[in-house]
Design a protein around this motif. Structure first.
Motif, PDB file in Angstrom:
ATOM      1  N   MET A  47       1.051  -1.228  -0.421  1.00  0.00           N
ATOM      2  CA  MET A  47      -0.206  -0.543   0.000  1.00  0.00           C
ATOM      3  C   MET A  47       0.968   1.342  -0.424  1.00  0.00           C
ATOM      4  O   MET A  47       1.770   1.171   0.999  1.00  0.00           O
ATOM      5  CB  MET A  47      -1.072   0.211   1.186  1.00  0.00           C
ATOM      6  CG  MET A  47      -1.789   1.157   1.455  1.00  0.00           C
ATOM      7  SD  MET A  47      -2.758   0.523   3.131  1.00  0.00           S
ATOM      8  CE  MET A  47      -1.567   1.585   4.237  1.00  0.00           C
ATOM      9  N   VAL A  88      -4.091   7.643   0.604  1.00  0.00           N
ATOM     10  CA  VAL A  88      -4.338   6.566   2.460  1.00  0.00           C
ATOM     11  C   VAL A  88      -5.106   7.465   3.009  1.00  0.00           C
ATOM     12  O   VAL A  88      -4.345   8.081   3.683  1.00  0.00           O
ATOM     13  CB  VAL A  88      -2.719   5.786   2.629  1.00  0.00           C
ATOM     14  CG1 VAL A  88      -2.685   5.014   4.134  1.00  0.00           C
ATOM     15  CG2 VAL A  88      -2.183   4.922   1.593  1.00  0.00           C
ATOM     16  N   GLY A 117      -5.827   3.522   0.072  1.00  0.00           N
ATOM     17  CA  GLY A 117      -5.050   1.989   1.770  1.00  0.00           C
ATOM     18  C   GLY A 117      -6.661   2.752   2.336  1.00  0.00           C
ATOM     19  O   GLY A 117      -6.342   3.897   2.840  1.00  0.00           O
TER      20      GLY A 117
END
Length: 239
Positions: A47, A88, A117
């Motif tokens: 990620m 993220v 993510g």
């Protein structure tokens, strides 16, 4: 968020959090690995993305009934819709997994929107369903109660603490099959370059050790022959 170069993102997808932590340690940064989080599915690959944050505080019951979700500007709901593709989503749940930071529906929405993510130092509900999604997700442990039970979403995209690590919006977040690390945005390019070089050397060392070679003089490379052998290996492997 456009600060993360595509080539840097691709490099960071090929290196481990362990290697990145060593590169950061060399620069005096010792507290960059988010503590007590683990991947729901460790097989999704790395990620990588810039941090977009959500901060919770302890819930105050008179201000945090379930009816707050009727407000379209509720910080948790708004953050899920505002988190940019490729970022993220990092959630500060005060290291408290008693109530869920999010569930499978919100994480599914993040996935569909192209978010790279999601990380919380609390817990997710519906964790078996989240584990089946094609989005990396990291948490402390499963947690069934709704986030309103103990947490009150209060701020979006502000500096937070997640698992004892300071996270600033735009910091580069990398997660692999075992951990998540925070790279200050200003040094992400150089850290990525160094980590790629370190990974090449460690791959060479691993091959040599599996052949029966001693680590003495090899790791670290204090024997001049090690450097000669490594350069030959790189040439043969096109690394």
């Amino acid at each position: 968020m456009t600060g993360l170069k595509p080539e840097t993102r691709e490099k960071l997808k090929t290196v481990s959090v362990a290697t990145l932590s060593t590169a950061l340690f060399k620069r005096g940064l010792r507290n960059q690995t988010i503590q007590d989080v683990r991947p729901l599915n460790p097989n999704l690959g790395n990620m990588v993305g810039e941090a977009f944050t959500l901060r919770y505080i302890p819930a105050r019951e008179d201000l945090n009934p379930i009816t707050v979700f009727q407000d379209r500007s509720h910080p948790q709901r708004k953050a899920v819709e505002d988190c940019p593709p490729g970022a993220v989503f990092v959630i500060d749940s005060r290291k408290d997994p008693r109530a869920a930071s999010a569930g499978s529906i919100l994480v599914s929405r993040l996935m569909v929107r192209g978010v790279a993510g999601v990380v919380t130092d609390g817990g997710f509900r519906d964790s078996p369903e989240i584990a089946k999604l094609k989005i990396p997700a990291y948490h402390n442990r499963p947690s069934a109660p709704t986030n309103l039970t103990y947490h009150q979403a209060i701020d979006i995209n502000v500096p937070i603490g997640c698992g004892d690590v300071p996270v600033f919006p735009g910091d580069v977040i990398v997660g692999d099959g075992e951990a998540v690390i925070v790279i200050p945005a200003a040094i992400a390019d150089e850290i990525a370059d160094e980590a790629v070089e370190m990974t090449a050397f460690e791959d060479f060392v691993t091959e040599e050790v599996l052949k029966g070679r001693s680590i003495l003089g090899l790791y670290p490379a204090t024997d001049p022959q090690t450097k000669v052998d490594f350069e030959a290996w790189r040439k043969a492997k096109n690394r």
